[in-house]
Design a protein around this motif. Sequence first.
Motif, PDB file in Angstrom:
ATOM      1  N   GLU A 265     -75.041  -2.482  -3.367  1.00 10.79           N
ATOM      2  CA  GLU A 265     -74.480  -3.653  -2.703  1.00 10.79           C
ATOM      3  C   GLU A 265     -74.122  -3.219  -1.187  1.00 10.79           C
ATOM      4  OE1 GLU A 265     -73.437  -6.384  -3.907  1.00 10.79           O
ATOM      5  OE2 GLU A 265     -74.232  -6.088  -6.033  1.00 10.79           O
ATOM      6  N   GLU A 266     -73.991  -4.391  -0.352  1.00 15.02           N
ATOM      7  CA  GLU A 266     -73.851  -4.058   1.058  1.00 15.02           C
ATOM      8  C   GLU A 266     -72.708  -3.285   1.349  1.00 15.02           C
ATOM      9  OE1 GLU A 266     -74.883  -7.199   4.463  1.00 15.02           O
ATOM     10  OE2 GLU A 266     -72.769  -7.572   3.692  1.00 15.02           O
ATOM     11  N   ASP A 267     -71.675  -3.284   0.884  1.00 12.06           N
ATOM     12  CA  ASP A 267     -70.451  -2.412   0.920  1.00 12.06           C
ATOM     13  C   ASP A 267     -70.311  -1.143   0.117  1.00 12.06           C
ATOM     14  OD1 ASP A 267     -69.743  -3.731  -1.343  1.00 12.06           O
ATOM     15  OD2 ASP A 267     -67.999  -4.249  -0.522  1.00 12.06           O
ATOM     16  N   GLU A 268     -71.367  -0.810  -0.564  1.00 14.46           N
ATOM     17  CA  GLU A 268     -71.442   0.265  -1.638  1.00 14.46           C
ATOM     18  C   GLU A 268     -70.910   1.680  -0.810  1.00 14.46           C
ATOM     19  OE1 GLU A 268     -71.404   2.591  -4.437  1.00 14.46           O
ATOM     20  OE2 GLU A 268     -72.341   0.882  -4.773  1.00 14.46           O
ATOM     21  N   GLN A 269     -69.963   2.132  -1.432  1.00  9.05           N
ATOM     22  CA  GLN A 269     -69.343   3.527  -0.903  1.00  9.05           C
ATOM     23  C   GLN A 269     -69.903   4.928  -1.350  1.00  9.05           C
ATOM     24  OE1 GLN A 269     -65.319   1.870  -2.545  1.00  9.05           O
ATOM     25  NE2 GLN A 269     -64.746   2.836  -0.604  1.00  9.05           N
ATOM     26  N   ASP A 327     -61.684  -5.445  12.393  1.00  6.67           N
ATOM     27  CA  ASP A 327     -62.123  -6.464  11.331  1.00  6.67           C
ATOM     28  C   ASP A 327     -61.597  -7.731  12.087  1.00  6.67           C
ATOM     29  OD1 ASP A 327     -62.881  -4.074   9.912  1.00  6.67           O
ATOM     30  OD2 ASP A 327     -60.546  -4.113   9.100  1.00  6.67           O
ATOM     31  N   VAL A 328     -62.027  -8.308  12.897  1.00  4.58           N
ATOM     32  CA  VAL A 328     -61.787  -9.762  13.607  1.00  4.58           C
ATOM     33  C   VAL A 328     -62.920 -10.742  13.451  1.00  4.58           C
ATOM     34  CG1 VAL A 328     -60.359  -8.492  15.164  1.00  4.58           C
ATOM     35  CG2 VAL A 328     -62.510  -8.751  15.915  1.00  4.58           C
ATOM     36  N   TYR A 329     -64.082 -10.258  12.924  1.00  2.00           N
ATOM     37  CA  TYR A 329     -65.180 -11.212  12.820  1.00  2.00           C
ATOM     38  C   TYR A 329     -65.537 -11.309  11.119  1.00  2.00           C
ATOM     39  CZ  TYR A 329     -69.547 -13.676  13.405  1.00  2.00           C
ATOM     40  OH  TYR A 329     -70.578 -14.631  13.328  1.00  2.00           O
ATOM     41  N   PHE A 330     -65.988 -10.066  10.592  1.00  2.00           N
ATOM     42  CA  PHE A 330     -66.598 -10.223   9.251  1.00  2.00           C
ATOM     43  C   PHE A 330     -65.117 -10.053   8.472  1.00  2.00           C
ATOM     44  CE2 PHE A 330     -70.129  -8.045  11.393  1.00  2.00           C
ATOM     45  CZ  PHE A 330     -71.088  -9.267  11.038  1.00  2.00           C
ATOM     46  N   LYS A 331     -65.032 -11.043   7.366  1.00  2.00           N
ATOM     47  CA  LYS A 331     -64.055 -10.918   6.299  1.00  2.00           C
ATOM     48  C   LYS A 331     -64.048  -9.810   5.554  1.00  2.00           C
ATOM     49  CE  LYS A 331     -63.560 -16.072   5.875  1.00  2.00           C
ATOM     50  NZ  LYS A 331     -63.636 -17.111   5.134  1.00  2.00           N
ATOM     51  N   THR A 332     -62.950  -9.189   5.155  1.00  2.00           N
ATOM     52  CA  THR A 332     -62.784  -8.072   4.531  1.00  2.00           C
ATOM     53  C   THR A 332     -61.895  -8.335   3.301  1.00  2.00           C
ATOM     54  OG1 THR A 332     -61.027  -7.262   5.829  1.00  2.00           O
ATOM     55  CG2 THR A 332     -63.478  -6.409   6.327  1.00  2.00           C
ATOM     56  N   SER A 333     -62.009  -7.722   2.114  1.00  2.00           N
ATOM     57  CA  SER A 333     -61.174  -7.405   1.067  1.00  2.00           C
ATOM     58  C   SER A 333     -60.323  -6.315   0.966  1.00  2.00           C
ATOM     59  CB  SER A 333     -61.891  -8.088  -0.102  1.00  2.00           C
ATOM     60  OG  SER A 333     -63.036  -7.265  -0.537  1.00  2.00           O
ATOM     61  N   GLY A 336     -61.354  -0.583   5.128  1.00  2.00           N
ATOM     62  CA  GLY A 336     -62.371   0.247   5.354  1.00  2.00           C
ATOM     63  C   GLY A 336     -63.551  -0.463   4.948  1.00  2.00           C
ATOM     64  N   GLN A 337     -63.851  -1.670   4.669  1.00  2.00           N
ATOM     65  CA  GLN A 337     -64.878  -2.124   4.129  1.00  2.00           C
ATOM     66  C   GLN A 337     -65.950  -2.401   5.169  1.00  2.00           C
ATOM     67  OE1 GLN A 337     -64.297  -6.050   2.493  1.00  2.00           O
ATOM     68  NE2 GLN A 337     -65.996  -5.815   1.038  1.00  2.00           N
ATOM     69  N   ASN A 338     -65.624  -2.866   6.258  1.00  2.00           N
ATOM     70  CA  ASN A 338     -66.667  -2.855   7.574  1.00  2.00           C
ATOM     71  C   ASN A 338     -67.262  -1.596   7.797  1.00  2.00           C
ATOM     72  OD1 ASN A 338     -67.013  -5.441   8.071  1.00  2.00           O
ATOM     73  ND2 ASN A 338     -65.107  -5.724   9.321  1.00  2.00           N
TER      74      ASN A 338
END
Length: 372
Positions: A265-269, A327-333, A336-338
């Motif tokens: 996934e794009e946000d894989e830790q 985190d002003v452009y891409f939405k985060t849930s 540290g997601q970005n």
Amino acid sequence: MGAGQIKEAEDGFCYGGRPVKREPLGNGHINDTWCLWTVQKNGTCRRAVLQKLSRTVFPDPEAVMENVTGITEFLQKKLRETGGDAERGTLHLIPARDGRTFFVDSEGEYWRSYWFIEGARSLDRVEKPEDFYESALAFGNFQRMLSDYPAWTLRETIPGFHDTKARVAALEEAVQKDAAGRVCLALPEIQFVRERAETAGILETLRAEGKLPLRVTHNDTKLNNVLLDETTGKGLCVIDLDTVMPGLAVNDFGDSIRFGASTAEEDEQNLDRVSCSMELFEIYTQGFLKGCGQSLTETEIRMLPLGAKMMTFECGVRFLADFLEGDVYFKTSRKGQNLDRCRTQFKLVKDMEEKWDTMAAIVETCRQEIIY
């Protein structure tokens, strides 16, 4: 947004009947979208898509619609001339009551509407290799059919969208400002960018030197921007044309690889799970080159691996800059997601660098298959 504003937009278009039902559609993060059921004058039901354009992302919505109108009308004509499916092979805009291809409501918001393409679906992740191949074939066909469209006439709706060198400069500015106090959390990632900063402008340099031609490009070639036939699984139609602009074909190829050939996934830790699948890279290259036919130059074909690397690198730079800015452009849930998104992209870049010879060999083999 109130129901009255949506109803005003519905009333602004010529559906050939009356809307009787409305539901939210999709999971997009930019435009607001609904599916409408309309009862036609002959009593049949026909679905349509209604969208409110984001003025934040697209400050000049009329430029967006000028591009979309030109591209869809050109594709409809090309499909009719070549015996393709002109009804399902591209989007069809529904005219507004004032004759334009968009409607402006009483609050100054811009809307557009398309006829719904029935019997089709989109995928957020590759379910089987054939899906990725079909998306590649669709984007390749898109490139081929528009190869004789005058790209220079398109409006640049997001200036510098794929100016990787400018993205790196913007990141350095974010580092210096450290607006969110996060630079100390991303020192390895910042160093990763600095080690590769000198190569950031290589594709633009090749374009300026005339070695890479300016093309009509989609600029958001994710798997979910291709509709697949629900019965056959074949690629039908490229959608989400808001970012269609003049650009480089290798960037469109590269963005697909960045998104679709990743094993995680794009946000894989857990970065051990992140790699660029050579199997998926080969499948996509085969489909893309087959779809493009003979429309790409030798240099464009050779630069496909570089397009994959640079689009992945650029996306990582954008995630990192947004993390540093708060985190002003891409939405985060989550927190540290970005930064996690950035790290997955940079892991992919490193993996591509290690597999460079393999990627180049795959492209050459696929090129030979198309020629012979």
